[in-house]
Design an enzyme around this catalytic site. Sequence first.
Site, PDB file in Angstrom:
ATOM      1  N   LYS A   1       3.269  -5.614 -58.146  1.00 50.36           N
ATOM      2  CA  LYS A   1       2.692  -5.293 -59.246  1.00 50.36           C
ATOM      3  C   LYS A   1       3.285  -3.885 -59.873  1.00 50.36           C
ATOM      4  O   LYS A   1       3.683  -3.613 -61.082  1.00 50.36           O
ATOM      5  CB  LYS A   1       1.141  -4.889 -59.018  1.00 50.36           C
TER       6      LYS A   1
ATOM      7  N   GLU B   1       8.059  -0.949 -49.290  1.00 50.09           N
ATOM      8  CA  GLU B   1       8.556  -2.214 -48.258  1.00 50.09           C
ATOM      9  C   GLU B   1       9.323  -3.010 -49.418  1.00 50.09           C
ATOM     10  O   GLU B   1      10.394  -3.633 -48.831  1.00 50.09           O
ATOM     11  CB  GLU B   1       7.275  -2.812 -47.737  1.00 50.09           C
TER      12      GLU B   1
ATOM     13  N   GLY C   1      -4.110  -6.222 -57.415  1.00 49.88           N
ATOM     14  CA  GLY C   1      -2.974  -6.770 -56.477  1.00 49.88           C
ATOM     15  C   GLY C   1      -3.626  -8.094 -55.557  1.00 49.88           C
ATOM     16  O   GLY C   1      -3.105  -9.129 -55.684  1.00 49.88           O
ATOM     17  N   ARG C   2      -4.774  -7.769 -55.020  1.00 54.67           N
ATOM     18  CA  ARG C   2      -5.432  -8.812 -53.934  1.00 54.67           C
ATOM     19  C   ARG C   2      -6.071  -9.827 -54.732  1.00 54.67           C
ATOM     20  O   ARG C   2      -6.420 -10.586 -54.246  1.00 54.67           O
ATOM     21  CB  ARG C   2      -6.262  -8.308 -52.856  1.00 54.67           C
TER      22      ARG C   2
ATOM     23  N   GLU D   1      -9.740  -4.832 -47.990  1.00 58.50           N
ATOM     24  CA  GLU D   1      -9.202  -3.969 -48.926  1.00 58.50           C
ATOM     25  C   GLU D   1     -10.418  -3.850 -50.090  1.00 58.50           C
ATOM     26  O   GLU D   1     -10.337  -2.543 -50.694  1.00 58.50           O
ATOM     27  CB  GLU D   1      -7.924  -4.165 -49.472  1.00 58.50           C
TER      28      GLU D   1
ATOM     29  N   HIS E   1      -9.753 -22.292 -27.779  1.00 56.00           N
ATOM     30  CA  HIS E   1      -9.101 -22.247 -26.436  1.00 56.00           C
ATOM     31  C   HIS E   1      -8.564 -20.628 -26.142  1.00 56.00           C
ATOM     32  O   HIS E   1      -7.838 -20.330 -25.516  1.00 56.00           O
ATOM     33  CB  HIS E   1      -7.902 -22.930 -26.115  1.00 56.00           C
TER      34      HIS E   1
ATOM     35  N   LYS F   1       0.505   6.109 -46.769  1.00 59.06           N
ATOM     36  CA  LYS F   1       2.067   5.777 -47.766  1.00 59.06           C
ATOM     37  C   LYS F   1       2.766   7.111 -47.864  1.00 59.06           C
ATOM     38  O   LYS F   1       4.082   7.318 -47.530  1.00 59.06           O
ATOM     39  CB  LYS F   1       1.807   5.155 -49.095  1.00 59.06           C
TER      40      LYS F   1
END
Length: 556
Positions: free
Chosen positions: A210, A216, A277-278, A363, A394, A519
């Site tokens: 965005k 990253e 973003g999300r 978030e 399990h 960050k």
Amino acid sequence: MTSDTRAISETPEWQALAQHHREVGDRHLRDLFAEDPQRGTDLVVTAGDLYLDYSKNRLTRETVRLLAALAERAGLRERTEAMVRGEHVNPTEDRAVLHVALRDPATGGLVVDGQDVRADVHEVLGRMADFADRVRGGAWTGHTGERIRAVVNVGIGGSDLGPAMAHQALRDSTDRSLTFRFVSNIDPTDLAEATRDLDPASTLFVVASKTFTTQETLTNAREARRWLVEGLAAQGHGGDSEAVARHFVAVSTNAEKVAEFGIDTANMFGFWDWVGGRYSFTSAVGLSLMVAIGPERYREMLDGFHTIDEHFRTAPYEENLPALLGLISVWYVDFFGAQSQAVLPYSQYLARFPAYLQQLCMESNGKSVRVDGSPVDVPTGEVVWGEPGTNGQHAFHQLLHQGTVLVPADFIGFAQPNDLARDRDLDGMHDLFLANFLAQPRALAFGRTAEEVAAEGTAEAVVPHRVMPGNRPSNAIVAPKLTPSVLGQLVAAYEHRVFTQGVVWGINSFDQWGVELGKVMASQLAPQLQSEAAPEYDADSSTDALVRLLREGRGR
Ligand code: F6P
């Protein structure tokens, strides 16, 4: 926004719920079911293709009525309308929140901040479809004229989790002649593993960010570009910028940064600051998914989202599937003190769905102050986690059944397996899978008493160990089959669940200031690790010692 500025816990609706909790909170699901034979068929709602059975929750019809009244008091109706009208319901970033416009089939007529957002959305969707068709059909070729065989999405958080989760969920609808990879982590092994067996001549990178400033993503994209240019040069093909133009496209709101990186903005698919973003999965961030499943199936997915968007806007809260999911979670978080929520899809294809929901929920609602900056007066966002069934059975279900913490769980299942399993004549396995999907919520809810255990001839000393207390709540969400439309419906349901919670808690579900400090600190610490000469150790004694240790480990 509601004019009531009281903290939610001070409202009569909240206090009524608190009183009601004192009355019904300890009631056992065994008794609730015994008293009310219709419970399993009455405490259900449907929306689109989704069927929600919420009867195995520790609540009564009265609880639902009180929760619906709480939603009204919190102003959920007004807040929803303000959101879809394009008001700036994200005040700390002064932004509208319009992910619902991304899947609206209407092609115009919603002007926000001087822009017709629907027209913009459809213009980009059209360009995406054209591009996806060209890649899928072989018309879009790489620098050497070879057709594209592999698509690598480079992005993180909301620019990764949606398409990565959905690519896996809809694998059965993807073009199997193409390979799709998703690189997110700045751990160099992520990119190295994703590209190790690919041919640069037939690889396309979709760089999704965005902001186009995320450390990253830009680091991975730079290294991907180096891999591409060096790989092509090794095959005897030069011309860096021409190569980048054929092998890199961008998805972003930031044309300037895209150009700075060296991607031609003609190869950029835009979105807007009113897409969080999300919440961006149905923006151009879905490009790699659209290449995978094709524009038609992608549209089916968007229509699925839209079905639930409309349902959420219009259905009364007692029959509103996403609102009920949110309100039931408020019931557990705030009145039972639950701190986590398990999401257990009985679909291997949905293996990444819990991870996707972690960003969406945590978030959004991991907040300690209200919209006006005052401290929250009640607990907010829960820890969301999960794994597909039956694997989780399990692993961690022991704790769900007999542990000391209350973990409400959402079970998600599908009547039909997907075509691949059917084509392989594995349809019969699906019945066993569904039997487990049914058994787990049943065991959680009803358990097994000491008398029942003893009656089976269990040695007295072992009886307490085999008692299953029950009264462990769950929702069951069922759909006919995991299609693109159903995936869209599911995601939209959780998006609006999050919004419902956020409105009740009075928080801003659309900012994420809590991620910023880390960050900043990472960029301050990077030079300490990178410098050849010993750096000035000026953080704190723990971090300084760890920097020393890691530098030593790296031979510095
Ligand atoms: O981690 C914070 C965050 O801003 C997320 O909200 C976002 O989805 C992610 O980083 C990636 O951001 P971008 O798409 O700008 O690279």
